[in-house]
Scaffold this motif. Sequence first.
Motif, PDB file in Angstrom:
ATOM      1  N   GLY A 150     -12.538  53.935  14.811  1.00 43.18           N
ATOM      2  CA  GLY A 150     -12.138  54.891  15.828  1.00 43.18           C
ATOM      3  C   GLY A 150     -10.795  54.511  16.415  1.00 43.18           C
ATOM      4  O   GLY A 150     -10.214  53.474  16.054  1.00 43.18           O
ATOM      5  N   PRO A 151     -10.278  55.312  17.303  1.00 41.12           N
ATOM      6  CA  PRO A 151      -8.992  55.001  17.936  1.00 41.12           C
ATOM      7  C   PRO A 151      -9.059  53.679  18.697  1.00 41.12           C
ATOM      8  O   PRO A 151     -10.105  53.311  19.250  1.00 41.12           O
ATOM      9  CB  PRO A 151      -8.777  56.181  18.893  1.00 41.12           C
ATOM     10  CG  PRO A 151      -9.696  57.252  18.410  1.00 41.12           C
ATOM     11  CD  PRO A 151     -10.867  56.560  17.809  1.00 41.12           C
ATOM     12  N   VAL A 152      -7.948  52.983  18.711  1.00 39.38           N
ATOM     13  CA  VAL A 152      -7.864  51.740  19.478  1.00 39.38           C
ATOM     14  C   VAL A 152      -8.205  51.999  20.943  1.00 39.38           C
ATOM     15  O   VAL A 152      -8.811  51.155  21.613  1.00 39.38           O
ATOM     16  CB  VAL A 152      -6.454  51.123  19.356  1.00 39.38           C
ATOM     17  CG1 VAL A 152      -6.283  49.960  20.321  1.00 39.38           C
ATOM     18  CG2 VAL A 152      -6.205  50.666  17.928  1.00 39.38           C
ATOM     19  N   SER A 153      -7.885  53.190  21.419  1.00 46.30           N
ATOM     20  CA  SER A 153      -8.186  53.523  22.811  1.00 46.30           C
ATOM     21  C   SER A 153      -9.685  53.500  23.090  1.00 46.30           C
ATOM     22  O   SER A 153     -10.105  53.289  24.223  1.00 46.30           O
ATOM     23  CB  SER A 153      -7.618  54.910  23.147  1.00 46.30           C
ATOM     24  OG  SER A 153      -8.162  55.898  22.294  1.00 46.30           O
ATOM     25  N   ARG A 154     -10.504  53.705  22.039  1.00 41.72           N
ATOM     26  CA  ARG A 154     -11.954  53.664  22.209  1.00 41.72           C
ATOM     27  C   ARG A 154     -12.537  52.306  21.835  1.00 41.72           C
ATOM     28  O   ARG A 154     -13.327  51.720  22.577  1.00 41.72           O
ATOM     29  CB  ARG A 154     -12.639  54.755  21.381  1.00 41.72           C
ATOM     30  CG  ARG A 154     -14.176  54.680  21.444  1.00 41.72           C
ATOM     31  CD  ARG A 154     -14.829  55.814  20.683  1.00 41.72           C
ATOM     32  NE  ARG A 154     -14.583  57.088  21.355  1.00 41.72           N
ATOM     33  CZ  ARG A 154     -15.283  57.521  22.403  1.00 41.72           C
ATOM     34  NH1 ARG A 154     -16.247  56.782  22.921  1.00 41.72           N
ATOM     35  NH2 ARG A 154     -15.014  58.682  22.943  1.00 41.72           N
ATOM     36  N   LEU A 155     -12.140  51.786  20.662  1.00 46.04           N
ATOM     37  CA  LEU A 155     -12.720  50.530  20.178  1.00 46.04           C
ATOM     38  C   LEU A 155     -11.991  49.295  20.691  1.00 46.04           C
ATOM     39  O   LEU A 155     -12.468  48.176  20.465  1.00 46.04           O
ATOM     40  CB  LEU A 155     -12.731  50.515  18.643  1.00 46.04           C
ATOM     41  CG  LEU A 155     -13.623  51.561  17.958  1.00 46.04           C
ATOM     42  CD1 LEU A 155     -13.660  51.318  16.451  1.00 46.04           C
ATOM     43  CD2 LEU A 155     -15.034  51.533  18.522  1.00 46.04           C
ATOM     44  N   THR A 156     -10.864  49.474  21.342  1.00 46.78           N
ATOM     45  CA  THR A 156     -10.004  48.420  21.881  1.00 46.78           C
ATOM     46  C   THR A 156      -9.287  47.684  20.746  1.00 46.78           C
ATOM     47  O   THR A 156      -9.563  47.900  19.571  1.00 46.78           O
ATOM     48  CB  THR A 156     -10.775  47.393  22.740  1.00 46.78           C
ATOM     49  OG1 THR A 156     -11.466  46.465  21.892  1.00 46.78           O
ATOM     50  CG2 THR A 156     -11.752  48.072  23.678  1.00 46.78           C
ATOM     51  N   ARG A 157      -8.405  46.781  21.131  1.00 45.59           N
ATOM     52  CA  ARG A 157      -7.684  45.989  20.142  1.00 45.59           C
ATOM     53  C   ARG A 157      -8.488  44.772  19.691  1.00 45.59           C
ATOM     54  O   ARG A 157      -8.004  43.954  18.891  1.00 45.59           O
ATOM     55  CB  ARG A 157      -6.325  45.543  20.696  1.00 45.59           C
ATOM     56  CG  ARG A 157      -5.400  46.709  21.045  1.00 45.59           C
ATOM     57  CD  ARG A 157      -3.987  46.236  21.335  1.00 45.59           C
ATOM     58  NE  ARG A 157      -3.374  45.636  20.149  1.00 45.59           N
ATOM     59  CZ  ARG A 157      -2.792  46.345  19.172  1.00 45.59           C
ATOM     60  NH1 ARG A 157      -2.764  47.670  19.221  1.00 45.59           N
ATOM     61  NH2 ARG A 157      -2.242  45.711  18.143  1.00 45.59           N
ATOM     62  N   HIS A 158      -9.693  44.654  20.185  1.00 45.77           N
ATOM     63  CA  HIS A 158     -10.605  43.588  19.764  1.00 45.77           C
ATOM     64  C   HIS A 158     -11.958  44.215  19.414  1.00 45.77           C
ATOM     65  O   HIS A 158     -12.973  43.933  20.056  1.00 45.77           O
ATOM     66  CB  HIS A 158     -10.759  42.549  20.876  1.00 45.77           C
ATOM     67  CG  HIS A 158      -9.465  41.960  21.332  1.00 45.77           C
ATOM     68  ND1 HIS A 158      -8.800  40.976  20.627  1.00 45.77           N
ATOM     69  CD2 HIS A 158      -8.692  42.235  22.423  1.00 45.77           C
ATOM     70  CE1 HIS A 158      -7.689  40.663  21.258  1.00 45.77           C
ATOM     71  NE2 HIS A 158      -7.587  41.406  22.344  1.00 45.77           N
ATOM     72  N   PRO A 159     -11.978  45.061  18.379  1.00 46.05           N
ATOM     73  CA  PRO A 159     -13.205  45.802  18.061  1.00 46.05           C
ATOM     74  C   PRO A 159     -14.379  44.911  17.688  1.00 46.05           C
ATOM     75  O   PRO A 159     -15.535  45.243  17.969  1.00 46.05           O
ATOM     76  CB  PRO A 159     -12.783  46.693  16.892  1.00 46.05           C
ATOM     77  CG  PRO A 159     -11.603  45.989  16.292  1.00 46.05           C
ATOM     78  CD  PRO A 159     -10.887  45.372  17.446  1.00 46.05           C
ATOM     79  N   GLY A 160     -14.096  43.761  17.058  1.00 46.15           N
ATOM     80  CA  GLY A 160     -15.190  42.861  16.691  1.00 46.15           C
ATOM     81  C   GLY A 160     -15.888  42.298  17.908  1.00 46.15           C
ATOM     82  O   GLY A 160     -17.126  42.228  17.956  1.00 46.15           O
ATOM     83  N   ARG A 161     -15.112  41.899  18.888  1.00 45.85           N
ATOM     84  CA  ARG A 161     -15.692  41.336  20.105  1.00 45.85           C
ATOM     85  C   ARG A 161     -16.523  42.372  20.853  1.00 45.85           C
ATOM     86  O   ARG A 161     -17.569  42.057  21.423  1.00 45.85           O
ATOM     87  CB  ARG A 161     -14.579  40.805  21.010  1.00 45.85           C
ATOM     88  CG  ARG A 161     -15.070  40.074  22.244  1.00 45.85           C
ATOM     89  CD  ARG A 161     -13.901  39.398  22.954  1.00 45.85           C
ATOM     90  NE  ARG A 161     -12.927  40.394  23.449  1.00 45.85           N
ATOM     91  CZ  ARG A 161     -11.706  40.079  23.858  1.00 45.85           C
ATOM     92  NH1 ARG A 161     -11.288  38.817  23.811  1.00 45.85           N
ATOM     93  NH2 ARG A 161     -10.887  41.019  24.311  1.00 45.85           N
ATOM     94  N   GLU A 162     -16.049  43.617  20.850  1.00 46.29           N
ATOM     95  CA  GLU A 162     -16.733  44.679  21.593  1.00 46.29           C
ATOM     96  C   GLU A 162     -17.904  45.283  20.822  1.00 46.29           C
ATOM     97  O   GLU A 162     -18.931  45.634  21.409  1.00 46.29           O
ATOM     98  CB  GLU A 162     -15.735  45.782  21.943  1.00 46.29           C
ATOM     99  CG  GLU A 162     -14.585  45.329  22.833  1.00 46.29           C
ATOM    100  CD  GLU A 162     -15.056  44.919  24.215  1.00 46.29           C
ATOM    101  OE1 GLU A 162     -16.078  45.451  24.683  1.00 46.29           O
ATOM    102  OE2 GLU A 162     -14.388  44.062  24.834  1.00 46.29           O
ATOM    103  N   TYR A 163     -17.753  45.432  19.488  1.00 45.41           N
ATOM    104  CA  TYR A 163     -18.738  46.195  18.726  1.00 45.41           C
ATOM    105  C   TYR A 163     -19.280  45.456  17.499  1.00 45.41           C
ATOM    106  O   TYR A 163     -20.020  46.039  16.709  1.00 45.41           O
ATOM    107  CB  TYR A 163     -18.123  47.524  18.271  1.00 45.41           C
ATOM    108  CG  TYR A 163     -17.782  48.437  19.426  1.00 45.41           C
ATOM    109  CD1 TYR A 163     -18.766  49.204  20.043  1.00 45.41           C
ATOM    110  CD2 TYR A 163     -16.472  48.525  19.908  1.00 45.41           C
ATOM    111  CE1 TYR A 163     -18.456  50.034  21.106  1.00 45.41           C
ATOM    112  CE2 TYR A 163     -16.152  49.352  20.972  1.00 45.41           C
ATOM    113  CZ  TYR A 163     -17.146  50.100  21.569  1.00 45.41           C
ATOM    114  OH  TYR A 163     -16.844  50.922  22.624  1.00 45.41           O
TER     115      TYR A 163
END
Length: 247
Positions: A217-230
């Motif tokens: 998804g967009p960085v605005s949704r998944l952030t620039r640290h998608p692994g840490r968040e999701y």
Amino acid sequence: MSIASVTVTTPPRLESGVGVLDKASLLLSVLEAGPATLATLVSVTGLKRPTVHRLALALERLRLVARDGEGRFALGPRLGDMVVEARHDRLLRSAETVLGELRDRTGASARLYRRRGQLRVCVAAAEARGSGADTVPIGSSFPMKSGAVAQVLLAWDEPDLLYEGLRGARFSASMLSGVRRRGWAQSLGGWEPAMATVSAPVRGPGGRVIAAVSLSGPVSRLTRHPGREYGCDAIDAAIRLSEVSGH
């Protein structure tokens, strides 16, 4: 462990009426109990040594039989491939539910990829609502040289295959080591600069990686640290699909 200490019982004979097939099937049945020497195969099957040797070598050429580190005959990798393909339809049916729930929970597009040679192919998807141009049609293929999905599909390969896969790749051996340690991979960019992706492995029989779940998804949704968040969400979905695949 010495050969004398290993007890192998004669398996029940399943007959097709075609002699050579029945003998080959008997050899494979013996190997279901574990690796065996040529002498053991001869003793257990009661077949003549030249016959066993000829059949074992033919099965090895077909990758239905392999050799272990001690030179003994064992069930080959092609049998595992057959098991994976036999479970493929069930995996896809389950993916529809698992990916849909992952999308609804995160608001991002959830997809399932399988490796086909030097390509990764999207075999199932639950696209985020309103994703538009970011949609990846089922059947779309991409090179195995960049992205979180490629890292996951490659990270657990045998060393020689891993080394070959790293040639020209936009990730390194140390990055793949991190993937194995964490259980997920992440990437920023890809086909769209503002996209983020996190991916986790789906395992089949024997723990072999047979597919990869991705969340994009967009960085605005998944952030620039998608692994840490999701990362945990991707791993949970991958574990559910691994259970369907017989891991």
